[in-house]
Design an enzyme around this catalytic site. Structure first.
Site, PDB file in Angstrom:
ATOM      1  N   HIS A 348       2.632  17.753 -12.028  1.00 57.40           N
ATOM      2  CA  HIS A 348       2.699  16.947 -13.265  1.00 57.40           C
ATOM      3  C   HIS A 348       4.393  16.834 -13.809  1.00 57.40           C
ATOM      4  CE1 HIS A 348      -1.370  16.972 -15.026  1.00 57.40           C
ATOM      5  NE2 HIS A 348      -1.378  17.929 -13.960  1.00 57.40           N
ATOM      6  N   LYS A 527       5.088  14.399 -29.683  1.00 57.08           N
ATOM      7  CA  LYS A 527       5.109  14.888 -28.396  1.00 57.08           C
ATOM      8  C   LYS A 527       5.795  16.204 -28.629  1.00 57.08           C
ATOM      9  CE  LYS A 527       7.147  11.274 -26.835  1.00 57.08           C
ATOM     10  NZ  LYS A 527       6.193  10.624 -25.709  1.00 57.08           N
ATOM     11  N   ARG A 528       5.787  17.088 -27.367  1.00 60.04           N
ATOM     12  CA  ARG A 528       6.537  18.318 -27.493  1.00 60.04           C
ATOM     13  C   ARG A 528       8.012  17.980 -27.885  1.00 60.04           C
ATOM     14  NH1 ARG A 528       4.149  23.276 -26.164  1.00 60.04           N
ATOM     15  NH2 ARG A 528       6.275  24.141 -26.502  1.00 60.04           N
ATOM     16  N   LYS A 533      12.676  14.411 -23.732  1.00 60.35           N
ATOM     17  CA  LYS A 533      11.857  13.153 -24.338  1.00 60.35           C
ATOM     18  C   LYS A 533      12.768  12.601 -25.406  1.00 60.35           C
ATOM     19  CE  LYS A 533       7.696  15.991 -23.724  1.00 60.35           C
ATOM     20  NZ  LYS A 533       6.774  15.066 -23.054  1.00 60.35           N
ATOM     21  N   THR A 635       0.788  10.564 -21.866  1.00 64.78           N
ATOM     22  CA  THR A 635      -0.618  10.001 -22.198  1.00 64.78           C
ATOM     23  C   THR A 635      -0.665   9.651 -23.877  1.00 64.78           C
ATOM     24  OG1 THR A 635      -1.099  12.412 -22.530  1.00 64.78           O
ATOM     25  CG2 THR A 635      -1.679  11.261 -20.507  1.00 64.78           C
ATOM     26  N   LYS A 639      -2.360   6.469 -25.725  1.00 67.68           N
ATOM     27  CA  LYS A 639      -3.489   6.221 -26.785  1.00 67.68           C
ATOM     28  C   LYS A 639      -2.739   5.450 -28.024  1.00 67.68           C
ATOM     29  CE  LYS A 639      -4.250  11.254 -25.887  1.00 67.68           C
ATOM     30  NZ  LYS A 639      -3.435  12.403 -25.815  1.00 67.68           N
TER      31      LYS A 639
HETATM   32  C1  OX2 Z   1       3.003  16.870 -18.763  1.00 68.06           C
HETATM   33  C2  OX2 Z   1       4.002  15.919 -18.281  1.00 68.06           C
HETATM   34  O1  OX2 Z   1       5.341  16.094 -18.890  1.00 68.06           O
HETATM   35  C3  OX2 Z   1       3.434  14.394 -18.796  1.00 68.06           C
HETATM   36  O2  OX2 Z   1       4.433  13.608 -18.582  1.00 68.06           O
HETATM   37  C4  OX2 Z   1       2.266  14.072 -18.320  1.00 68.06           C
HETATM   38  O3  OX2 Z   1       1.701  13.053 -18.811  1.00 68.06           O
HETATM   39  C5  OX2 Z   1       1.068  15.114 -18.618  1.00 68.06           C
HETATM   40  O4  OX2 Z   1       1.744  16.485 -18.012  1.00 68.06           O
HETATM   41  C6  OX2 Z   1      -0.156  15.030 -17.960  1.00 68.06           C
HETATM   42  O5  OX2 Z   1      -0.076  14.688 -16.605  1.00 68.06           O
HETATM   43  N1  OX2 Z   1       3.671  20.222 -18.305  1.00 68.06           N
HETATM   44  N2  OX2 Z   1       3.350  19.277 -19.057  1.00 68.06           N
HETATM   45  C7  OX2 Z   1       3.225  18.292 -18.033  1.00 68.06           C
HETATM   46  O6  OX2 Z   1       3.834  18.504 -17.043  1.00 68.06           O
HETATM   47  C8  OX2 Z   1       3.983  19.933 -16.987  1.00 68.06           C
HETATM   48  C9  OX2 Z   1       4.476  20.740 -16.106  1.00 68.06           C
END
Ligand code: OX2
Length: 797
Positions: A348, A527-528, A533, A635, A639
């Site tokens: 991810h 988002k975080r 970001k 994601t 949404k």
């Molecule tokens: C997240 C990613 O940062 C994000 O871009 C992605 O949409 C999401 O995973 C689902 O795939 N922790 N969180 C992520 O990656 C990690 C490691």
């Protein structure tokens, strides 16, 4: 189910399950009674799905994830079981407020952000598609911390969703699995016996996950850690009370808290123990289930697919090899082959600081046999590929990404760009050795929760126009395109958005005492909080915009409400400074008589799934402004698109695919590409140059430095301004000018409400591809090689 049957079921549970008389029942009691009544409706369908899976000897998918960010479950269950009307009417008859019950449910935050929420969307889509699957996670007693603000500073408090009974789970005391740590290994030829020095028990808690129209139900199985030996009565009787309870307390710490890290590798022993605890319990459960049906372990890859969600469960490979080889006596190479054909791994992130490694000393102490097996897996891999330089165990560490890759038959990225970058960066060497292993599966989100449930106004407008087929064939949303050409329909689309914005304005007024104009652009970044970001890019643009309005307050500005939501990792000081800066800015700007009509900053605390459900339907503009090459997918961007927000964004993660699908003319693009970022970063002094070339940026930075937003402590944001001026790894300064330009394009576009509504509606119409149903179908075809089962009949409305 009729409303009166529902009413009776609620009353029955109120009395006989909760032991409450209706005259004294509180919101909690009614919510629990309703939840049990709804759960009863789910159970038969859930059993039926399980029976069919066994009867037809179907292949199962096992989704291993340290995080499942499921949020609230009541509304989800009611909607998927199509019980909305029955519930509404039953509650009306009982004079109980449905929304009050919904708000009373704790938000299960067993995850940090996108990774955990993706796992939750996948569970729902698997159930909707009728795919026999099971999710394995940890039943954290405390989910992600609760965020509040004190003088603008983030304060973390423990979250305690389990302080009340969790209505949706079934405890399975009989599914209790022994888990060991430490100790020694006795080798017998190639095989070995492992004698752990510390033991505890993983106990299962099952939550049914019901798909759309109740056609299929799967299980989310969460492990709780328990002591192997309970309470020490002898010690207690000697008066040694604390010591008597100690072993129990220690064992329970394993499932006590979720690590609040999103992208920082946590080099903590407890974290490694959690990972092994989760993975070992799940693998053992999978083998137990398999062996109850088949007696030949060679069939495992045919009958089970194990997906590991990032590297956190990557010890699954060695653990499965250990069971097959050491415990079941299978030849080592064959065991590796079987494990590899069963397991696949989703990566991810490309951020180097998020790629997990564990020191060999710690790993060797906690998992001595696994450490030996990792070396043998490396050795076998070197022989298979005829190369020496790619090892999971290297430079004194175990690299979990490499281990995950070597022990998987498929490795996937989560958006097209991310997958391509994997091949040229983190997994370059491995990709050259295994050119067929990396595949792409662009993320998706469930349209049930993220449109039907969270945005009923838009959902019913769509259903009225094209029927409800879109709910489980989200690509059908494109059928609204012809309606978009009809001005009357477009007015209704705009009215639904407006009504959502009015709701949100009211909520902001009630909870935060800030008045916002529902006709303003609702500009949302949720988002975080993280440098990559780039919430600070948004903040700088906000400051520059504020300054321009102050320069010329009567120039007819397009009103904006900048809405932020998100949590910062508790030890990530820079991110916490960004949170505080946003709050400091909000305080100053919202009370500025010259500008507050045109610009407001709102940062509701404690962003979570429930808050996302409130904010997203009201968004006009979606901020997806990460440094290109850094956001694997995103994601939230999907949404927001689905709910008719236009994106302002970089060519990063799934933004690329979103823009292709919705059309470049319906997307505000800005910024450098991933390649340009890499080239620019290599140029010395890029930040200083960008600041020298953009007077707005220079002035915004100067405003922060001057202490306008922190008069009691002018140097408060020194680390932010210094970092941006001299280092700026995430290219905030270099992207500022183009971001500013794109924001002014947004202003101009918003002054044509009809055209804006048309663009927004086209975003909705073309976002259907981002359904997690499509993603799951992709995994089924390319990775799991499995089919859906014929489903149980639809739950009637
Ligand atoms: C997240 C990613 O940062 C994000 O871009 C992605 O949409 C999401 O995973 C689902 O795939 N922790 N969180 C992520 O990656 C990690 C490691």
């Amino acid at each position: 189910m009729t409303a009166s049957e529902m009413k009776n079921a609620i009353l029955h549970h109120l009395v006989y399950t909760l032991g409450k008389d209706a005259a004294h029942a509180k919101t909690y009691d009614w919510r629990m009674a309703l939840s049990f009544a709804v759960r009863d409706q789910i159970v038969d369908r859930w059993f039926e799905a399980t029976r069919r899976t066994y009867a037809e000897h179907r292949k199962r998918v096992y989704y291993l994830s340290l995080e499942f960010l499921i949020g609230r479950l009541l509304k989800d269950a009611v909607i998927n079981m199509r019980l909305e009307e029955a519930v509404q009417d039953a509650l009306d008859a009982l004079k109980i407020d449905w929304h009050e019950l919904l708000e009373d449910e704790p938000d299960a935050a067993l995850g940090n952000g996108g990774l955990g929420r993706l796992a939750a969307c996948f569970m729902e889509s698997q159930a909707t598609l009728g795919l026999p699957a099971m999710g394995y996670g940890i039943r954290y007693e405390h989910g992600l911390f609760r965020q509040s603000f004190e003088d603008g500073r983030q304060v973390e408090e423990p979250e305690d969703w389990l302080s009340q009974t969790h209505a949706w789970e079934f405890v399975r005391p009989e599914v209790a699995i022994d888990i060991g740590f430490g100790g020694h290994v006795q080798e017998i030829g190639s095989r070995a016996n492992w004698y752990p020095s510390e033991m505890l028990i993983a106990m299962a808690h099952d939550t049914p996950v019901i798909g759309w129209k109740g056609r299929w139900g799967n299980t989310l199985r969460l492990w709780e850690s328990r002591p192997m030996h309970g309470f020490d009565l002898a010690r207690f009787n000697r008066g040694d009370y604390a010591a008597a309870a100690e072993p129990e307390a220690l064992a329970r710490t394993l499932s006590r808290v979720l690590y609040p890290d999103d992208h920082t590798e946590q080099g903590k022993e407890l974290r490694l123990k959690q990972e092994f605890f989760h993975t070992a319990a799940s693998i053992r459960d999978i083998i137990r289930r398999f062996e109850s049906e088949y007696d030949d372990l060679k069939l495992l890859p045919k009958k089970a697919a194990i997906q590991i969600n990032d590297t956190h469960p990557a010890i699954a490979g060695p653990e499965l090899v250990r069971i097959l080889h050491d415990e079941r006596g299978m030849d080592f190479e064959e065991a590796v082959g079987i494990a590899r054909n069963t397991i696949s791994y989703t990566n991810h992130t490309l951020l180097p600081e998020a790629l997990e490694t564990w020191g060999e000393a710690r790993m060797g102490r906690l998992l001595p046999r696994h450490m030996q097996l990792i070396d043998r897996i490396d050795d076998l891999h070197r022989r298979e590929t005829g190369t020496g330089h790619v090892n999971a165990h290297q430079d004194g560490k175990v690299h979990m990404g490499t281990l995950g890759f070597i022990m998987a038959h498929k490795v996937n990225g989560v958006a097209a760009l991310h997958t391509e970058l994997q091949k040229t960066t983190v997994f370059k060497d491995l990709h050259e050795l295994h050119p067929d292993r990396i595949v792409n599966q662009t993320n998706g989100v469930t349209p049930r929760r993220w449109l039907l449930s969270c945005n009923p106004r838009l959902a019913s407008l769509i259903t009225e126009g094209i029927g409800d087929g879109w709910v489980d064939h989200a690509e059908d949303l494109e059928k609204i395109e012809p309606l978009v050409a009809d001005p009357a329909w477009l007015d209704r689309y705009a009215a639904a958005k407006k009504a959502n914005k009015v709701d949100l304005s009211n909520w902001i007024a009630e909870t935060m005492e800030i008045g916002v104009d529902p006709d303003a652009i609702f500009d949302i970044q949720v988002k975080r909080i993280h440098e990559y970001k780039r919430q600070h890019l948004n903040l700088l643009e906000t400051i520059a915009h504020w300054q321009e309005i102050r320069d010329n307050p009567n120039a007819g500005w397009v009103p904006r409400v900048k809405i932020f939501g998100g949590k910062a990792f508790p030890n990530y000081i820079y991110a916490k400074d960004m949170v505080r800066l946003a709050n400091d800015m909000a305080r100053v700007m919202n009370s500025d008589p010259l500008t507050s009509r045109y610009l407001k900053v709102v940062f509701p605390p404690n962003y979570n799934v429930s808050l996302a459900e409130r904010l997203i339907p009201a968004a006009d503009l979606s901020e997806q402004i990460s440094t290109a090459g850094k956001e694997a997918s995103g994601t939230g961007n999907m949404k927001l698109t689905l709910n008719g927000a236009l994106t302002i964004g970089t060519l990063d993660g799934a933004n690329v695919e979103i823009r292709e699908l919705v059309g470049a003319e319906n997307f505000f693009l800005f910024g450098m590409t991933a390649e340009e970022v890499m080239a620019r970063r290599a140029e010395a002094g890029h930040a200083a140059r960008a600041i020298a070339e953009d007077h707005r940026l220079a002035r915004a930075l100067e405003a922060i430095r001057s202490g306008i937003f922190s008069p009691d402590e002018p140097g408060r944001y020194h680390s932010i301004t210094e970092n941006l001026s001299h280092h700026d790894y995430f290219m905030v300064c270099s992207d500022f000018t183009d971001y500013w330009r794109a924001q002014r394009e947004v202003d101009t576009a918003f002054t044509d409400p009809k055209d804006w509504a048309r663009k927004a509606a086209l975003n909705t119409a073309r976002a259907g591809w981002f359904s997690s149903d499509r993603t799951i179908r992709g995994y089924m075809k390319d990775i799991w090689h499995t089919d859906a089962a014929p489903q149980v009949a639809d739950a009637a409305e």
